[in-house]
Design a protein around this motif. Structure first.
Motif, PDB file in Angstrom:
ATOM      1  N   ILE A   8     -14.169 -21.792  20.386  1.00 56.29           N
ATOM      2  CA  ILE A   8     -13.634 -22.478  21.569  1.00 56.29           C
ATOM      3  C   ILE A   8     -12.215 -22.957  21.276  1.00 56.29           C
ATOM      4  N   THR A   9     -11.359 -22.889  22.286  1.00 57.91           N
ATOM      5  CA  THR A   9      -9.982 -23.374  22.128  1.00 57.91           C
ATOM      6  C   THR A   9      -9.664 -24.328  23.283  1.00 57.91           C
ATOM      7  N   ASP A  31     -14.453 -30.750  22.487  1.00 59.56           N
ATOM      8  CA  ASP A  31     -15.137 -31.264  21.291  1.00 59.56           C
ATOM      9  C   ASP A  31     -16.642 -31.394  21.543  1.00 59.56           C
ATOM     10  N   VAL A  32     -17.008 -31.854  22.734  1.00 59.25           N
ATOM     11  CA  VAL A  32     -18.421 -32.011  23.079  1.00 59.25           C
ATOM     12  C   VAL A  32     -19.102 -30.634  23.065  1.00 59.25           C
ATOM     13  N   ILE A  33     -18.440 -29.659  23.646  1.00 59.92           N
ATOM     14  CA  ILE A  33     -19.027 -28.310  23.697  1.00 59.92           C
ATOM     15  C   ILE A  33     -19.159 -27.757  22.268  1.00 59.92           C
ATOM     16  N   PHE A  46     -13.454 -24.459  16.376  1.00 60.93           N
ATOM     17  CA  PHE A  46     -12.782 -25.177  17.463  1.00 60.93           C
ATOM     18  C   PHE A  46     -11.297 -25.260  17.106  1.00 60.93           C
ATOM     19  N   LEU A  47     -10.492 -24.607  17.945  1.00 61.23           N
ATOM     20  CA  LEU A  47      -9.048 -24.536  17.711  1.00 61.23           C
ATOM     21  C   LEU A  47      -8.302 -25.351  18.762  1.00 61.23           C
ATOM     22  N   ASP A  91     -11.510 -27.515  13.961  1.00 58.77           N
ATOM     23  CA  ASP A  91     -11.571 -26.788  12.693  1.00 58.77           C
ATOM     24  C   ASP A  91     -10.223 -26.198  12.330  1.00 58.77           C
ATOM     25  N   GLN A  92      -9.394 -25.938  13.348  1.00 58.57           N
ATOM     26  CA  GLN A  92      -8.129 -25.263  13.089  1.00 58.57           C
ATOM     27  C   GLN A  92      -7.063 -25.894  13.959  1.00 58.57           C
TER      28      GLN A  92
END
Ligand code: MSP
Length: 530
Positions: A8-9, A31-33, A46-47, A91-92
């Protein structure tokens, strides 16, 4: 554990001004997803990041007498601090001045140039020297003139690089018709389709350095920098490892691409993410099934008006988190808007939800349950086989709403998922009222019944803590600490759900997780000029 991955971005935020509540909303939503998918045991990437180039950054830096890089770095710090405060677990990190990104943008430009998809052409038009931009007829006032806000307007001719966007119009129309799920919600998909039908221009992807120096240099024409949107969209590829050099310390592209969803606001669907982006990917050679879907959220407004610095209605998420706590702010941002629609931000509503749903419903359920176990059983839980119609009906509410929770989370309808969790919270409070443990405690014949009611309440709290983890990770951890139960980090939701508190388990001490608010009269978090 599922071996599928979830990527996810979010949009990357402009570093021309400090973050406001709208930026915070988008990050919390993603963030929730992401946390939900991690909780379900899916490896997740998560980017998110910052969009540091462009004219607005250059202009803001000039006003502050800073270099563009210094200014962008300073504003980036605000975003980084806020995401830490709001428990955004990305994460990125994508920062567009990162040399790994610059290299990727330049490789893509070179490839498109080699494919013959870029051309140089002159454009003649009206240019505002003050605003440093070309003006179109849209900028003319009722009498057909460019108003004083544009300062001196001159007609100039400028050469630039163009990307052959219009060559792909038919392909895009076909793609949109074939892939209705490309855009969520569906009504935005319709808007996009209508916009593409009217699309007639190629995309100008360069700016002469004489006019804008702050950008990624064209690898084959050093007098130009890259248009900020072309640069920014590529972040999704560059920071997931596309064309990365060995040792670049980026994810392995093949492990993650395509992203399951790009989370963006409604303002940047047309044309950037709905037209430029899929065409860029297609032109680079990506197959249709390698093009990510878009989740388009609505906007937070203030009394129906757009949030804007010039209107003086900017809401500072940092102050709100300090005042109400990170968990409460995240809860409000997920609960008071329906994903895809706009909503009005209201600190009064945040306050009300804090007091009623968080402090009274959830906080009180935890507090009274732990206090009763402390009072009647010295904080020791006894698993009992005894049941009652009230216990059975609570169990049915839990089963039904667990299914509802998953169904709505998977559709990104976080407000509905929270509604489902609150049905469990309210039904658990209902069990307290229906079974009146204070009466059972006085009757030795009801000893087993009392054990069962208290055990069920703590079990429900344990399950509620799991379900609220994506939205309120800190509050969930506090509940678990008070239950004296630590979920094993390597276990997924399904495993954790079916674990139970053992017979003879000792609970921790009750502490209010949403304490009574001691608030001054003034609204500390809302700056208002009005
Ligand atoms: N830099 C571009 C995005 C490039 S993505 C390749 C940009 N930045 S932004 O800072 O202006 O906006 C970042 C995100 O915040 C966008 O998705 C935008 O829709 C969102 N929001 C900005 N104001 C908002 C509200 N008032 N409410 C909700 N989201 C809002 O666009």
């Amino acid at each position: 554990m599922s071996n599928k991955t979830f990527f996810i971005t979010t949009a990357i935020d402009y570093t021309n001004a400090a973050p406001h509540i709208g930026h915070a909303y988008e990050k919390v939503l993603a963030d929730v997803i992401a946390r939900y998918h991690r909780l379900c045991g899916t490896p997740t990437l998560f980017l998110t990041g910052v969009d540091q180039h462009g004219q607005k950054v250059q202009q803001s830096a000039e006003r502050e007498n800073l270099s563009s890089q210094e200014f962008a770095t300073q504003v980036t710090r605000h975003f980084l601090d806020l995401w830490e405060q709001l428990d955004i677990q990305y994460d990125q990190w994508a920062a567009t001045t990162d040399p790994r990104h610059t290299a990727c943008v330049q490789k893509i430009l070179t490839q498109l140039h080699d494919q013959g998809l870029l051309y140089k052409a002159a454009h003649k038009g009206f240019y505002s020297i003050r605003q440093e931009q070309f003006l179109t007829d849209k900028e003319r006032d009722a009498s057909g003139n460019f108003g004083p806000e544009w300062g001196e307007v001159v007609e100039i001719e400028e050469e630039n690089w163009y990307f052959k966007l219009t060559d792909y119009r038919e392909w895009l129309l076909g793609f949109l018709k074939k892939r209705p799920q490309f855009v969520t919600p569906a009504f935005r998909s319709q808007e996009l389709l209508h916009a593409v039908e009217k699309f007639t221009n190629d995309l100008c992807i360069s700016r002469p350095k004489t006019r804008l120096a702050w950008g990624i240099e064209f690898p084959f024409d050093r007098d130009y920098v890259t248009y900020v949107w072309f640069d920014a969209l590529i972040n999704y590829l560059s920071f997931s490892g596309y064309l990365a050099e060995p040792g670049a310390n980026l994810p392995k592209f093949e492990d993650w691409w395509p992203a399951q969803t790009h989370v963006i606001g409604k303002d940047i669907l047309i044309p950037a993410h709905g037209v430029y982006w899929p065409i860029m990917l297609h032109a680079m050679g990506f197959e249709d099934d390698q093009i990510p879907n878009l989740l388009v959220h609505g906007w937070w407004n203030i009394s129906g008006s757009k949030i804007s610095k010039s209107l003086g209605n900017v809401i500072d998420p940092k102050l709100l988190a300090e005042k109400y706590g990170t968990s409460a702010l995240r809860y409000y941002l997920m609960r008071d808007i329906s994903t895809g629609q706009d909503a009005d931000f209201s600190e009064d509503r945040l306050h009300t939800r804090y007091t009623t749903e968080l402090a009274n419903d959830l906080g009180n359920l935890l507090n009274r349950s732990l206090n009763m176990v402390s009072r009647y059983h010295e904080s020791v839980l006894h698993a009992s086989e005894t049941s009652s119609p009230a216990i059975e009906s609570l169990d049915a509410v839990v089963t039904e709403n667990l299914a509802q929770y998953h169904a709505t989370m998977q559709k990104f309808e976080i407000h509905h998922a929270l509604e489902a969790v609150w049905k469990i919270v309210i039904a658990s409070n209902g069990l307290v009222e229906a079974s009146a443990p204070w009466k059972l405690a006085k009757d030795p014949a009801e000893a087993e019944h009392l054990k069962a009611v208290l055990y069920h309440l703590c079990e429900k709290l344990r399950k509620i803590s799991l379900l609220i983890t994506p939205v309120m990770p800190a509050a969930a951890a506090q509940i678990q600490e008070q239950l004296n139960w630590t979920p094993a980090s390597e276990q997924d939701l399904e495993t954790l759900w079916s674990a139970t508190l053992p017979d003879g388990h000792t609970l921790g001490k009750p502490q209010p997780i949403f304490p009574r608010l001691e608030l001054p009269d003034s609204d500390a978090a809302t700056e208002t000029n009005a």
